[in-house]
Design an enzyme around this catalytic site. Sequence first.
Site, PDB file in Angstrom:
ATOM      1  CB  THR A 122      -0.928  -0.017   1.231  1.00 42.56           C
ATOM      2  OG1 THR A 122      -1.663  -1.237   1.206  1.00 42.56           O
ATOM      3  CG2 THR A 122      -1.867   1.167   1.235  1.00 42.56           C
ATOM      4  CG  ASN A 208      -7.623  -0.288   3.837  1.00 46.68           C
ATOM      5  OD1 ASN A 208      -8.412  -1.174   3.493  1.00 46.68           O
ATOM      6  ND2 ASN A 208      -6.339  -0.523   4.020  1.00 46.68           N
ATOM      7  N   GLY A 257      -8.149  -1.822  14.443  1.00 47.40           N
ATOM      8  CA  GLY A 257      -6.696  -1.850  14.627  1.00 47.40           C
ATOM      9  C   GLY A 257      -6.092  -2.630  13.487  1.00 47.40           C
ATOM     10  CB  CYS A 260      -4.306  -2.274   6.805  1.00 48.90           C
ATOM     11  SG  CYS A 260      -3.241  -3.495   6.017  1.00 48.90           S
ATOM     12  CE  LYS A 321      -8.611 -10.040  10.180  1.00 51.31           C
ATOM     13  NZ  LYS A 321      -9.185  -9.785   8.861  1.00 51.31           N
TER      14      LYS A 321
HETATM   15  N1  LIG Z   1      -1.362  -7.355   6.114  1.00 53.13           N
HETATM   16  C1  LIG Z   1      -2.449  -7.079   5.416  1.00 53.13           C
HETATM   17  O1  LIG Z   1      -3.565  -7.521   5.741  1.00 53.13           O
HETATM   18  C2  LIG Z   1      -2.366  -6.226   4.170  1.00 53.13           C
HETATM   19  C3  LIG Z   1      -3.446  -6.191   3.277  1.00 53.13           C
HETATM   20  C4  LIG Z   1      -3.346  -5.403   2.130  1.00 53.13           C
HETATM   21  C5  LIG Z   1      -2.210  -4.643   1.911  1.00 53.13           C
HETATM   22  N2  LIG Z   1      -1.177  -4.676   2.824  1.00 53.13           N
HETATM   23  C6  LIG Z   1       0.028  -3.893   2.528  1.00 53.13           C
HETATM   24  O2  LIG Z   1       1.047  -4.771   2.038  1.00 53.13           O
HETATM   25  C7  LIG Z   1       2.339  -4.352   2.473  1.00 53.13           C
HETATM   26  C8  LIG Z   1       3.022  -5.479   3.215  1.00 53.13           C
HETATM   27  O3  LIG Z   1       2.257  -5.781   4.375  1.00 53.13           O
HETATM   28  P1  LIG Z   1       2.534  -7.079   5.247  1.00 53.13           P
HETATM   29  O4  LIG Z   1       1.491  -7.121   6.290  1.00 53.13           O
HETATM   30  O5  LIG Z   1       2.746  -8.245   4.362  1.00 53.13           O
HETATM   31  O6  LIG Z   1       3.945  -6.675   5.904  1.00 53.13           O
HETATM   32  P2  LIG Z   1       4.961  -7.636   6.663  1.00 53.13           P
HETATM   33  O7  LIG Z   1       5.722  -6.744   7.588  1.00 53.13           O
HETATM   34  O8  LIG Z   1       4.239  -8.826   7.175  1.00 53.13           O
HETATM   35  O9  LIG Z   1       5.938  -8.146   5.513  1.00 53.13           O
HETATM   36  C9  LIG Z   1       6.942  -7.379   4.922  1.00 53.13           C
HETATM   37  C10 LIG Z   1       8.108  -8.323   4.644  1.00 53.13           C
HETATM   38  O10 LIG Z   1       9.041  -7.665   3.787  1.00 53.13           O
HETATM   39  C11 LIG Z   1      10.331  -8.047   4.163  1.00 53.13           C
HETATM   40  N3  LIG Z   1      11.323  -7.098   3.633  1.00 53.13           N
HETATM   41  C12 LIG Z   1      11.523  -5.823   3.998  1.00 53.13           C
HETATM   42  N4  LIG Z   1      12.525  -5.279   3.297  1.00 53.13           N
HETATM   43  C13 LIG Z   1      12.959  -6.238   2.441  1.00 53.13           C
HETATM   44  C14 LIG Z   1      13.994  -6.296   1.466  1.00 53.13           C
HETATM   45  N5  LIG Z   1      14.795  -5.248   1.220  1.00 53.13           N
HETATM   46  N6  LIG Z   1      14.180  -7.444   0.790  1.00 53.13           N
HETATM   47  C15 LIG Z   1      13.412  -8.529   1.028  1.00 53.13           C
HETATM   48  N7  LIG Z   1      12.405  -8.532   1.948  1.00 53.13           N
HETATM   49  C16 LIG Z   1      12.203  -7.395   2.653  1.00 53.13           C
HETATM   50  C17 LIG Z   1      10.270  -8.062   5.679  1.00 53.13           C
HETATM   51  O11 LIG Z   1      11.337  -8.807   6.241  1.00 53.13           O
HETATM   52  C18 LIG Z   1       8.891  -8.680   5.914  1.00 53.13           C
HETATM   53  O12 LIG Z   1       8.958 -10.084   6.058  1.00 53.13           O
HETATM   54  C19 LIG Z   1       2.088  -3.089   3.297  1.00 53.13           C
HETATM   55  O13 LIG Z   1       2.222  -1.974   2.469  1.00 53.13           O
HETATM   56  C20 LIG Z   1       0.645  -3.234   3.741  1.00 53.13           C
HETATM   57  O14 LIG Z   1       0.049  -1.997   4.003  1.00 53.13           O
HETATM   58  C21 LIG Z   1      -1.231  -5.461   3.931  1.00 53.13           C
END
Ligand SMILES: NC(=O)c1ccc[n+]([C@@H]2O[C@H](COP(=O)([O-])OP(=O)(O)OC[C@H]3O[C@@H](n4cnc5c(N)ncnc54)[C@H](O)[C@@H]3O)[C@@H](O)[C@H]2O)c1
Length: 431
Positions: A122, A208, A257, A260, A321
């Site tokens: 995002t 969102n 919470g 996101c 949740k």
């Molecule tokens: N979690 C959700 O429900 C959800 C839903 C829709 C969108 N998003 C969006 O997706 C994105 C990721 O969210 P998430 O919850 O998966 O985050 P997360 O923190 O679970 O995962 C991010 C991963 O990226 C890795 N990472 C960071 N820098 C890196 C690099 N240089 N090389 C390789 N790996 C690297 C981290 O080690 C981590 O494992 C965010 O922008 C979030 O807003 C999340």
Amino acid sequence: MSEIAVVGAGYVGLTTAACLARLGHTVTCADLDEERVRALSKGEVPILEEGLPALVAEGLAAKRLHFVVGALAAARGAEFVFLCVQTPQSDTGAADLSAVEAVVREIAPVLRAGTVVVNKSTMPVGSTQFVARELSRSGAPADVGVASNPEFLREGTAVRDFLEPSRVVIGCDDAAVAVRVSDLYRDVQAPVLVTDPASAEMIKYASNAFLATKISFINAIANLCEAVNADVREVALGMGYDSRIGFEFLHPGPGYGGSCFPKDTAALIHTADVAGYDFSLLRGVVDVNRHQHERMIEKLRAAAGGSLQGAGVGVWGLTFKANTDDLRDSPALVVCERLLEEGATVRAYDPAAGESAGGWVAGLDVVEDPYEAVRGAGSLALLTEWDEFRWLDFARVAEAMVAPRALVDARNLLDPAAMRRRGFAYQGVGR
Ligand SMILES: NC(=O)c1ccc[n+]([C@@H]2O[C@H](COP(=O)([O-])OP(=O)(O)OC[C@H]3O[C@@H](n4cnc5c(N)ncnc54)[C@H](O)[C@@H]3O)[C@@H](O)[C@H]2O)c1
């Protein structure tokens, strides 16, 4: 079928990688965390997500899914690179794009001509252009394309949401690139909306923010219901039958919470500020949410006779949740923190978060048994809607607790009459 790199093996990256492999693509998923990569390569999935372990096992067995350390190893030779790294909230409220920036700089020199970089994380309006600029500045071939493809999955149902999405949104100024990205989803039954990058980026934030608004709205109505002796559950039901309103996201609780909504609402407010628009509506949503956490404390304080100093409080549920192990920005943790600040002794149980959850809040004692959590406590706060809490032995719970046996059900999960019959001083939200 395409060669795809997915950078980031978190909730979104891992789901994206496993699902794209299920769709027949060859996927290399990278993370910085060596331990995580080692575990995933053996088929051990480090997060709780229904259906994900089976999909990872399937991808590994078919040799369509690989895990590597570092973005470079994944991006070299890929036709598509999905950016799925974290974009947390910075001090100003804006999205912190430093992880995205680091990946882009790292991979730019090894990208081959014609590769498409896909922003799945995002990212605020302007990020598609930002990534394109950073790529060219860092030595990527001139014809590398960039598209925004925001993700709408929900933790707990991530696999289903990815494979059966309500829509696929692709934001790109280059029609040929947009077609290539949409082709990756050709076996997915969903409307594909191809639009300009700014609109795609805004769709994610607006979605969102709208859902957060619905939650704050019903929480505000719940608070009013308490004042006028109405039942918010009946109100939400009566509202939801109107198809313009719908039933979803009309469940009052301790406030939204998770990883996101809080950061994405803050980022959208920041975007509005920078654009010179006073987004007072969304600031109100955030305010209501903050107060909603505090209302749970007010209920618990009142139940403890006006002060929480020295009060024993058992907590059920720590994740933001049910059906996820994600503790990021969980309202339950905010409530625990505030209880401890006011001098309560807090013992918590969560079905998925594990005892390590104690590390998230200083002084929080996390136990592995729901009955142990309430032993000797005068109050119980039910903060996450885990189904298993409905089916516990409440006679045993009442016996383990001491007077006044207050039960603050922040999710309206339990039957008030049944709980009162068992001797609990039951309070829900908005009823
Ligand atoms: N979690 C959700 O429900 C959800 C839903 C829709 C969108 N998003 C969006 O997706 C994105 C990721 O969210 P998430 O919850 O998966 O985050 P997360 O923190 O679970 O995962 C991010 C991963 O990226 C890795 N990472 C960071 N820098 C890196 C690099 N240089 N090389 C390789 N790996 C690297 C981290 O080690 C981590 O494992 C965010 O922008 C979030 O807003 C999340």
